[in-house]
Motif scaffolding. Structure first.
Motif: not given
Length: 956
Positions: A43-50
């Motif tokens: 799911s996006m927005p993603s804290t992991e990607v950030a």
């Protein structure tokens, strides 16, 4: 063992590193990343990607492209903005001395996103994001917060960011030692010394870094001021003041210390020490009066986000970026070289719905973003310096017809669902009360909010009178007076003692009222009517005959026709009445009706424009008369009528209006039979128009043919290398594609399952006379020309057989073009001994022989051009004689311009011909005009912000 999740994050990092090495466009990288995450069901927005992206940057990849990747991920909501700000604040602020550029970028992101809290609070995973932010910053421990209520965490987060900026500024100016704590509770100094930087001994680099440090400090202080100036964040800071008094006392003491000793604050152009202190004092006084008795309610409001309507926020870069896709789409539709085969209203409807869901905004914000984007399009054209091609009518069509239709589509979808739900839940109850959906209320709010954008609402001069009429209509409505004659025009405004100065919002509101998504209660909005209704005279009379007179049975007299041409129809009933006259009236009435259709009702009749373009297309395909018995096509008898329509819709703006409404495929299907029929007729028959002008079959054909060619990039050079006899395949719209699109449109026309929202809006005359599919094989002459056209573009011309009919036509055309030149009995075309005598025929003979069908002449034109170029290259024709000859050819058969353009374009790309020699005798010298041309060019460039130095003639 590596898990699937770890593989996914490793893949994200590898994708980013590979894109960084290749210099991939950030948008392409973001689309690939979004696609991969969607496929993995992340799911996006993603804290992991950030976390991955920020860790990637800090500090082994602190390069511009990595920051651009992060910015693009923020823009399209792959990562949550507030969480990214939290991550960067823990890394960038403590290393701002070593990485001043990174600190500057952090401040820019803070300015862009910190004041757009509504998207965070009203978005999904609100509480999860606040918990993640707290896990990074640990402000709940510092402020001793026990509650898990996300609204309280928003207050702590904003207070934390502002205090962190304050301490960073104190530290940068050497004032931190003067505070009671002697150090910052937020900022742990980096252990990296400046000596570790390999470039630290570079003198120029150190000067640049020092200048950057000073600018960063000033920017940080200005952002602190903006937090106190902004309506929402100032209220949040007040709540921090009331609920964290001990922390606030320490914060405000440090703020006063900064105001008293900061040199950066005194050097700022946007805020002064006194202004900063006044902002904090004003905020406390105003909010304390409002909230003294209901502090808990205000605190809960911040938690729930209810007072944070978009109307109270700054619609700057952060908000506008959400709707940038609409701006890009609207600008693409203005490209006259790309004619759409589908309605722009349908595309825009789907685009707005997708962006509203993606951005997770309110519909009020979505409607506002749509209106503002369309208004910006109009204002860009208002100040356009891009060339002589007008686009204002196209832009106004986009604002007042296409955009309004998109809004209507969205609201009608909700209406249908509400009506269905009401019918299911009210069996046996009253059904005469129509439900009012939330989207209508959001539309009203967005239109009321448009009043804040005064600069965008200034009407272009050509439509200022229509805007004034719309404003006057609202004032007259509130006064309770009716206009005698039923139509308000510019002359009626002369009776008004007050200044009815309207703007584009007045026209938007009128468009929405006409399409039944608003009612006249809009006239009673606060401030909508600028004057007082008691200033309106008790009687206002219509001064000119108009549409209301036509509906009462008035005949189409000359004054009536002039009035109807210059005044757009205001309703579908009026334009349908004109259609009936065009179909069943006398010959003179039909001609007048065709002229009226191509007037203001087409270009400025925004409320019924989609019906106007549809009915014009129907008129271009007249039915076979019941008493018709001739052997030739029935279209021959309609030549004058068709010619009026063809000339009336031939402008670039009109074609784009047809394109925006998705009528190009059907327009092409109407034009092709006209081209086939009139192009096959010899110009022996002629018709006399009411103006006294005579037209031949060549004129009708040329008007239809050139209009047809404007519907696709007919002159586009081939994009692929093609071998053998296969014609080139380009990536542009072709006649075959237009016919396939036309067949598809007609096959699905009126499908109740597909078009249930729009059936009730269709004109009773909009049904096509025939839904049978047509293909290029139905037009053998057009197909033959198109095949030859492709061959000329793809390869060098060949295949002219001496003594053939085409050869004789080529020689006749050349004699007509160069009849004033003594050719000395030498033909310009390759010839054999039996054909040379025909090349010296007189002008009368050549004109006599050119009483041929237009298709036959067009077949010969490429060979004419090839022979002319060859003669010019060998010195038998001068460039001036070649040009005047081409002009004579275009005057004789205007349709030949298409072949001239495409043939010469292809020859230029092949580069086989030498440049023509301009000796200054055959051609006037341009020296006398160069100075004026240079001034005009510089003026246009200066308007775009480009300053070009003046170069004197004769200098190198």
């Amino acid at each position: 063992m590596v898990t699937e999740e770890q593989r996914l994050w490793d893949g994200v990092l590898e994708l980013t590193k590979a894109a960084q090495e290749k210099g991939t466009d950030p948008l392409i990288w973001a689309m690939q990343l979004s696609s991969n995450l969607t496929a993995a069901r992340i799911s996006m927005p993603s804290t992991e990607v950030a976390e991955l992206l920020v860790s990637h940057i800090c500090w082994s990849n602190n390069v511009p492209i990595a920051w651009k990747f992060l910015e693009k991920a923020l823009t399209i909501r792959i990562v949550p903005p507030m969480f990214v700000i939290a991550l960067l604040s823990t890394r960038v602020l403590r290393s701002r001395g070593r990485y001043p550029v990174a600190y500057r970028l952090y401040l820019e992101l803070l300015k862009r996103y910190a004041f757009s809290l509504l998207s965070l609070i009203n978005g999904p995973n609100y509480q999860k994001f606040m918990e993640s932010i707290n896990a990074v910053l640990h402000y709940s421990q510092i402020f001793e917060i026990q509650s898990s209520e996300p609204g309280i965490h928003v207050v702590a987060f904003i207070f934390f960011i502002v205090w962190e900026l304050l301490d960073a500024s104190l530290d940068d100016e050497g004032l931190l030692e003067l505070t009671s704590e002697k150090k910052s509770r937020w900022l742990a100094r980096s252990q990296d010394m400046e000596i570790d930087n390999p470039d630290s001994f570079d003198g120029k680099r150190m000067e640049c870094q020092q200048a950057m440090h000073k600018m960063n400090t000033i920017t940080a202080l200005e952002i602190i001021g903006e937090f106190f100036r902004n309506k929402i964040t100032s209220r949040i800071l007040y709540l921090a003041h009331r609920n964290m008094p001990m922390h606030w006392e320490c914060f405000i003491r440090n703020l006063h210390l900064l105001a008293a000793h900061s040199s950066s604050l005194r050097n700022s152009k946007h805020i002064s020490p006194e202004a900063l202190l006044q902002l904090t004092a004003d905020t406390h006084q105003i909010l304390s009066r409002k909230c003294r008795t209901n502090l808990q309610q205000q605190f809960h409001a911040v938690t729930a986000g209810s007072p944070m309507s978009s109307a109270g926020q700054c619609h700057g870069v952060g908000r506008s970026a959400l709707w940038l896709t609409i701006d890009l789409y609207l600008e693409d539709t203005m490209d006259g070289t790309q004619v759409a085969a589908t309605s722009a209203a349908e595309t825009l409807t789907d685009l707005v719905k997708a962006l509203q869901a993606l951005n997770q905004t309110t519909w009020q914000d979505a409607f506002l973003g749509l209106w503002v984007a369309a208004l910006r399009l109009v204002q860009r054209e208002r100040n356009s310096s891009e060339g002589p091609v007008p686009r204002l009518d196209t832009c106004l069509c986009m604002l007042l017809s296409i955009t309004t239709l998109a809004v209507v589509n969205i609201i009608e979808e909700e209406d249908i669902s509400l009506i269905s739900e009401t019918e299911r839940s009210s069996i046996g109850q009253r059904k005469d009360v129509q439900p009012v959906g939330k989207l209508r209320r959001d539309l009203v709010s967005s239109l009321q909010q448009l009043d804040d954008f005064e600069g965008l609402l200034i009407p272009p001069p050509p439509v200022s009178s229509l805007a004034n009429q719309a404003a006057a209509k609202a004032m007259i409505f509130l006064s309770g007076i009716t206009v005698s004659g039923g139509h308000l025009d510019g002359n009626c405004l002369n009776d008004m003692p007050v200044n009815c100065s309207g703007n584009l919002r007045d026209l938007i509101v009128e468009a929405c009222i006409a399409r039944n998504v608003l009612d006249t209660s809009a006239y009673m909005w606060p401030g909508y009517v600028k004057g007082r209704s008691n200033q309106v005279p008790r009687s206002i009379s219509g001064q000119m005959p108009g549409w209301s007179s036509l509906m009462k049975g008035s005949s189409l007299s000359s004054p009536m026709v002039s009035a109807l041409v210059s005044t757009p129809a205001s309703s579908l009933v009026e334009i349908e009445k004109m259609y009936e006259i065009a179909v069943t009236g006398s010959d003179d009435e039909k001609m007048s009706a065709a002229t009226i259709f191509c007037g203001a009702s087409l270009t400025r009749g925004w409320n019924i424009q989609e019906h106007t373009v549809c009915l014009i297309t129907r008129l271009l395909s007249p039915a076979v008369p019941t008493d018709f018995s001739g052997s030739e096509s029935h279209l021959i008898g309609y030549a004058p009528f068709l010619n009026v329509l063809l000339v009336g819709i031939s402008s670039i703006d009109c074609i784009q209006i047809f394109s925006l409404h998705g009528m190009v495929p059907q327009l092409a299907g109407s034009l092709m039979p006209i081209c086939e029929v009139f192009g096959s007729c010899a110009p022996t028959m002629s018709w006399t128009l009411a103006t006294g002008e005579k037209i031949s079959s060549h004129a009708v054909f040329s008007n239809a043919f050139t209009l047809l060619l404007k519907l696709w990039r007919f002159d586009q050079p081939p994009l692929e290398n093609v071998s053998g006899d296969v014609p080139p395949v380009g990536s542009h719209i072709t006649p075959e594609y237009l016919l396939l699109a036309r067949n598809s449109q007609l096959a699905s026309y009126g499908n109740p399952l597909k078009d249930q929202n729009k059936i009730k809006r269709l004109s009773r005359f909009s049904s096509p006379s025939s839904r049978e599919p047509i293909f290029m094989d139905s037009f053998p002459k057009l197909k033959c020309w198109y095949r030859q056209h492709q061959e000329c573009i793809a390869s060098i011309l060949s295949g002219l057989v001496p003594g053939s009919p085409v050869h004789y036509i080529v020689e006749a055309v050349l004699n007509m073009m160069f009849r004033k030149i003594n050719m000395g009995g030498q033909p310009l075309t390759p010839t054999t001994s039996g054909s040379s005598s025909s090349s010296v025929s007189g002008a009368d003979d050549s004109c006599l022989r050119l009483k041929l069908p237009a298709w036959d002449i067009l077949e010969a034109v490429p060979f004419v051009l090839d022979a002319s170029l060859t003669a010019c290259a060998h010195g038998r024709l001068s460039p001036r004689e070649l040009t005047t000859g081409l002009k004579d050819l275009a005057d004789f058969l205007p349709a030949s311009l298409a072949t001239i353009v495409s043939y010469f374009s292809a020859e230029v790309t092949r580069g086989l011909w030498k440049p023509a020699f301009m000796n200054g005798t055959d051609w006037p010298s341009p020296a006398a005009n160069l100075s004026m041309v240079e001034q005009q060019i510089n003026k246009i460039l200066a308007a775009t912000g480009v300053d070009v130095p003046c170069l004197a003639l004769g200098t190198s």
